[in-house]
Design a protein around this motif. Structure first.
Motif, PDB file in Angstrom:
ATOM      1  N   GLY A  34      10.392 -13.082  31.245  1.00  0.00           N
ATOM      2  CA  GLY A  34      10.184 -12.926  29.821  1.00  0.00           C
ATOM      3  C   GLY A  34       8.770 -12.701  29.347  1.00  0.00           C
ATOM      4  O   GLY A  34       8.554 -12.415  28.164  1.00  0.00           O
ATOM      5  N   ALA A  35       7.757 -12.819  30.210  1.00  0.00           N
ATOM      6  CA  ALA A  35       6.379 -12.638  29.749  1.00  0.00           C
ATOM      7  C   ALA A  35       6.168 -11.197  29.307  1.00  0.00           C
ATOM      8  O   ALA A  35       6.610 -10.256  29.968  1.00  0.00           O
ATOM      9  CB  ALA A  35       5.394 -12.992  30.853  1.00  0.00           C
ATOM     10  N   PRO A  36       5.461 -10.988  28.190  1.00  0.00           N
ATOM     11  CA  PRO A  36       5.265  -9.618  27.702  1.00  0.00           C
ATOM     12  C   PRO A  36       4.313  -8.816  28.574  1.00  0.00           C
ATOM     13  O   PRO A  36       3.452  -9.370  29.261  1.00  0.00           O
ATOM     14  CB  PRO A  36       4.680  -9.833  26.303  1.00  0.00           C
ATOM     15  CG  PRO A  36       4.020 -11.169  26.361  1.00  0.00           C
ATOM     16  CD  PRO A  36       4.862 -11.990  27.290  1.00  0.00           C
ATOM     17  N   VAL A  37       4.491  -7.505  28.528  1.00  0.00           N
ATOM     18  CA  VAL A  37       3.584  -6.558  29.178  1.00  0.00           C
ATOM     19  C   VAL A  37       2.910  -5.761  28.072  1.00  0.00           C
ATOM     20  O   VAL A  37       3.573  -5.068  27.310  1.00  0.00           O
ATOM     21  CB  VAL A  37       4.324  -5.599  30.120  1.00  0.00           C
ATOM     22  CG1 VAL A  37       3.323  -4.634  30.779  1.00  0.00           C
ATOM     23  CG2 VAL A  37       5.110  -6.359  31.168  1.00  0.00           C
ATOM     24  N   VAL A  38       1.587  -5.867  27.981  1.00  0.00           N
ATOM     25  CA  VAL A  38       0.833  -5.173  26.938  1.00  0.00           C
ATOM     26  C   VAL A  38       0.206  -3.913  27.528  1.00  0.00           C
ATOM     27  O   VAL A  38      -0.516  -3.973  28.523  1.00  0.00           O
ATOM     28  CB  VAL A  38      -0.271  -6.075  26.351  1.00  0.00           C
ATOM     29  CG1 VAL A  38      -0.985  -5.354  25.205  1.00  0.00           C
ATOM     30  CG2 VAL A  38       0.315  -7.405  25.878  1.00  0.00           C
ATOM     31  N   HIS A  39       0.486  -2.784  26.905  1.00  0.00           N
ATOM     32  CA  HIS A  39      -0.138  -1.507  27.269  1.00  0.00           C
ATOM     33  C   HIS A  39      -1.240  -1.269  26.234  1.00  0.00           C
ATOM     34  O   HIS A  39      -0.955  -1.205  25.034  1.00  0.00           O
ATOM     35  CB  HIS A  39       0.883  -0.375  27.232  1.00  0.00           C
ATOM     36  CG  HIS A  39       2.111  -0.628  28.057  1.00  0.00           C
ATOM     37  ND1 HIS A  39       3.122  -1.483  27.635  1.00  0.00           N
ATOM     38  CD2 HIS A  39       2.486  -0.167  29.271  1.00  0.00           C
ATOM     39  CE1 HIS A  39       4.070  -1.515  28.560  1.00  0.00           C
ATOM     40  NE2 HIS A  39       3.705  -0.732  29.559  1.00  0.00           N
ATOM     41  N   VAL A  69       3.148  -2.049  23.038  1.00  0.00           N
ATOM     42  CA  VAL A  69       2.410  -0.808  23.227  1.00  0.00           C
ATOM     43  C   VAL A  69       1.425  -0.645  22.076  1.00  0.00           C
ATOM     44  O   VAL A  69       1.827  -0.600  20.912  1.00  0.00           O
ATOM     45  CB  VAL A  69       3.351   0.412  23.300  1.00  0.00           C
ATOM     46  CG1 VAL A  69       2.548   1.674  23.619  1.00  0.00           C
ATOM     47  CG2 VAL A  69       4.430   0.196  24.360  1.00  0.00           C
ATOM     48  N   LEU A  70       0.144  -0.577  22.406  1.00  0.00           N
ATOM     49  CA  LEU A  70      -0.909  -0.470  21.402  1.00  0.00           C
ATOM     50  C   LEU A  70      -1.413   0.963  21.277  1.00  0.00           C
ATOM     51  O   LEU A  70      -1.257   1.775  22.190  1.00  0.00           O
ATOM     52  CB  LEU A  70      -2.069  -1.399  21.748  1.00  0.00           C
ATOM     53  CG  LEU A  70      -1.735  -2.890  21.836  1.00  0.00           C
ATOM     54  CD1 LEU A  70      -2.975  -3.692  22.208  1.00  0.00           C
ATOM     55  CD2 LEU A  70      -1.137  -3.400  20.532  1.00  0.00           C
ATOM     56  N   LYS A  71      -2.047   1.241  20.151  1.00  0.00           N
ATOM     57  CA  LYS A  71      -2.567   2.574  19.857  1.00  0.00           C
ATOM     58  C   LYS A  71      -3.981   2.740  20.394  1.00  0.00           C
ATOM     59  O   LYS A  71      -4.836   1.876  20.191  1.00  0.00           O
ATOM     60  CB  LYS A  71      -2.573   2.796  18.344  1.00  0.00           C
ATOM     61  CG  LYS A  71      -3.087   4.166  17.894  1.00  0.00           C
ATOM     62  CD  LYS A  71      -3.150   4.265  16.375  1.00  0.00           C
ATOM     63  CE  LYS A  71      -1.792   4.138  15.742  1.00  0.00           C
ATOM     64  NZ  LYS A  71      -1.854   4.382  14.272  1.00  0.00           N
ATOM     65  N   GLY A  72      -4.204   3.856  21.085  1.00  0.00           N
ATOM     66  CA  GLY A  72      -5.544   4.230  21.503  1.00  0.00           C
ATOM     67  C   GLY A  72      -6.041   5.403  20.683  1.00  0.00           C
ATOM     68  O   GLY A  72      -5.279   6.037  19.938  1.00  0.00           O
ATOM     69  N   SER A  79      -1.240  12.284  17.364  1.00  0.00           N
ATOM     70  CA  SER A  79      -0.421  12.091  16.175  1.00  0.00           C
ATOM     71  C   SER A  79      -1.007  12.856  14.986  1.00  0.00           C
ATOM     72  O   SER A  79      -0.276  13.505  14.221  1.00  0.00           O
ATOM     73  CB  SER A  79      -0.321  10.597  15.857  1.00  0.00           C
ATOM     74  OG  SER A  79       0.571  10.360  14.792  1.00  0.00           O
ATOM     75  N   GLY A  80      -2.322  12.804  14.819  1.00  0.00           N
ATOM     76  CA  GLY A  80      -2.968  13.507  13.725  1.00  0.00           C
ATOM     77  C   GLY A  80      -2.801  15.009  13.827  1.00  0.00           C
ATOM     78  O   GLY A  80      -2.558  15.688  12.814  1.00  0.00           O
ATOM     79  N   GLY A 143       3.664   4.760  14.627  1.00  0.00           N
ATOM     80  CA  GLY A 143       3.935   3.361  14.321  1.00  0.00           C
ATOM     81  C   GLY A 143       3.318   2.349  15.266  1.00  0.00           C
ATOM     82  O   GLY A 143       3.579   1.143  15.137  1.00  0.00           O
ATOM     83  N   LEU A 144       2.484   2.800  16.200  1.00  0.00           N
ATOM     84  CA  LEU A 144       1.902   1.873  17.166  1.00  0.00           C
ATOM     85  C   LEU A 144       0.990   0.854  16.489  1.00  0.00           C
ATOM     86  O   LEU A 144       0.228   1.188  15.583  1.00  0.00           O
ATOM     87  CB  LEU A 144       1.095   2.645  18.216  1.00  0.00           C
ATOM     88  CG  LEU A 144       1.882   3.536  19.178  1.00  0.00           C
ATOM     89  CD1 LEU A 144       0.917   4.333  20.048  1.00  0.00           C
ATOM     90  CD2 LEU A 144       2.837   2.726  20.040  1.00  0.00           C
ATOM     91  N   GLU A 145       1.051  -0.383  16.970  1.00  0.00           N
ATOM     92  CA  GLU A 145       0.163  -1.435  16.481  1.00  0.00           C
ATOM     93  C   GLU A 145      -1.222  -1.286  17.129  1.00  0.00           C
ATOM     94  O   GLU A 145      -1.369  -0.618  18.164  1.00  0.00           O
ATOM     95  CB  GLU A 145       0.738  -2.815  16.809  1.00  0.00           C
ATOM     96  CG  GLU A 145       2.076  -3.105  16.138  1.00  0.00           C
ATOM     97  CD  GLU A 145       1.963  -3.249  14.635  1.00  0.00           C
ATOM     98  OE1 GLU A 145       0.859  -3.595  14.150  1.00  0.00           O
ATOM     99  OE2 GLU A 145       2.953  -2.989  13.940  1.00  0.00           O
ATOM    100  N   THR A 146      -2.214  -1.944  16.538  1.00  0.00           N
ATOM    101  CA  THR A 146      -3.579  -1.824  17.060  1.00  0.00           C
ATOM    102  C   THR A 146      -4.103  -3.099  17.711  1.00  0.00           C
ATOM    103  O   THR A 146      -5.190  -3.083  18.297  1.00  0.00           O
ATOM    104  CB  THR A 146      -4.539  -1.396  15.939  1.00  0.00           C
ATOM    105  OG1 THR A 146      -4.393  -2.291  14.834  1.00  0.00           O
ATOM    106  CG2 THR A 146      -4.260   0.035  15.491  1.00  0.00           C
TER     107      THR A 146
END
Length: 245
Positions: A34-39, A69-72, A79-80, A143-146
């Protein structure tokens, strides 16, 4: 409290899959599911299969995988461009644009079957890209979080502006910052886990942890695990402890 993280992917689906296999191996050894994986962002550009990377991540999230999943900055530039071919990211130098060879946007477009960069008008490229990039991918990028905070760590793409509370950080700083953050040795109140600025190997600086090991330049994509104040690099032979410099 356990958290996994993966550095800047830059369109390398094969390396991303290999990183997830290392995490699966560690999960099995730790009896953890259950531990999260952060990209930490920069999912696209430079590598050959940005489309495959986004499809892989979306499929995992749809299955209910505990992934973040985070935004780079590269994700925001892509996206722009899809929204406006004249878009110029505020963090990017004035003389560059997303499809400049240094940035790798042409490789991302090619992964969707959009070719002819440098030979066609930007408006034509963007129009074809909007037809060929699935709406699900466009919505996902937009919609990616930062940032993501968990336990004694906070995860962002590039870093934070020192002295500014996380809730007051600007998106541009979180996905673009370098020198004001990289040069600051103060305690930020949490270990800042980031990518964006490639290093030869995952490096623990005490107040921050850089996990971008240059996958976008043909080098390794690294996966790590954090447990409290302990940090480990994941390798085929198991965990390798990381201590700050």
């Amino acid at each position: 409290m356990r958290t996994y993280a993966i550095g800047d992917i830059h369109g390398h689906l094969d390396k991303l899959q290999a990183a997830h296999r290392l995490i699966a191996q560690d999960r099995a050894e730790q009896s953890d599911s259950g531990a999260p994986v952060v990209h930490v962002g920069d999912l696209v550009d430079r590598g050959p299969d940005s489309r495959g990377v986004l499809s892989f991540l979306l499929a995992g999230l749809e299955r209910g995988e505990p992934w973040v999943v985070l935004k780079g900055n590269h994700d925001r530039m892509f996206s722009g461009f899809l929204e406006d071919p004249d878009y110029h990211d505020p963090g990017l130098r004035a003389e560059l644009n997303w499809i400049h060879p240094r940035l790798g946007g042409s490789e991302t477009l090619a992964s969707y079957g959009v070719d002819g960069v440098g030979e066609r008008y930007m408006t034509d490229l963007a129009a074809e890209a909007r037809r060929k990039v699935p709406v699900a991918h466009r919505d996902f990028l937009a919609g990616l979080e930062t940032s993501f905070a968990r336990g004694e760590a906070v995860f962002v793409h590039a870093g934070i502006r020192p002295g500014v509370p996380l809730a007051q950080q600007t998106e541009t700083d979180l996905i673009w910052i370098r020198a004001p953050f990289l040069d600051d040795s103060r305690d930020h109140g949490a270990l800042v886990v980031h990518g964006h600025t490639p290093v030869d190997q995952v490096t623990h600086y005490g107040n921050r942890l850089n996990i971008d090991t240059g996958a976008g330049y043909g080098k390794a994509l690294s996966a790590i695990v954090i447990e409290g104040q302990k940090v480990f690099l994941l390798s085929p032979r198991g965990r390798v402890p990381l201590r700050h410099e």
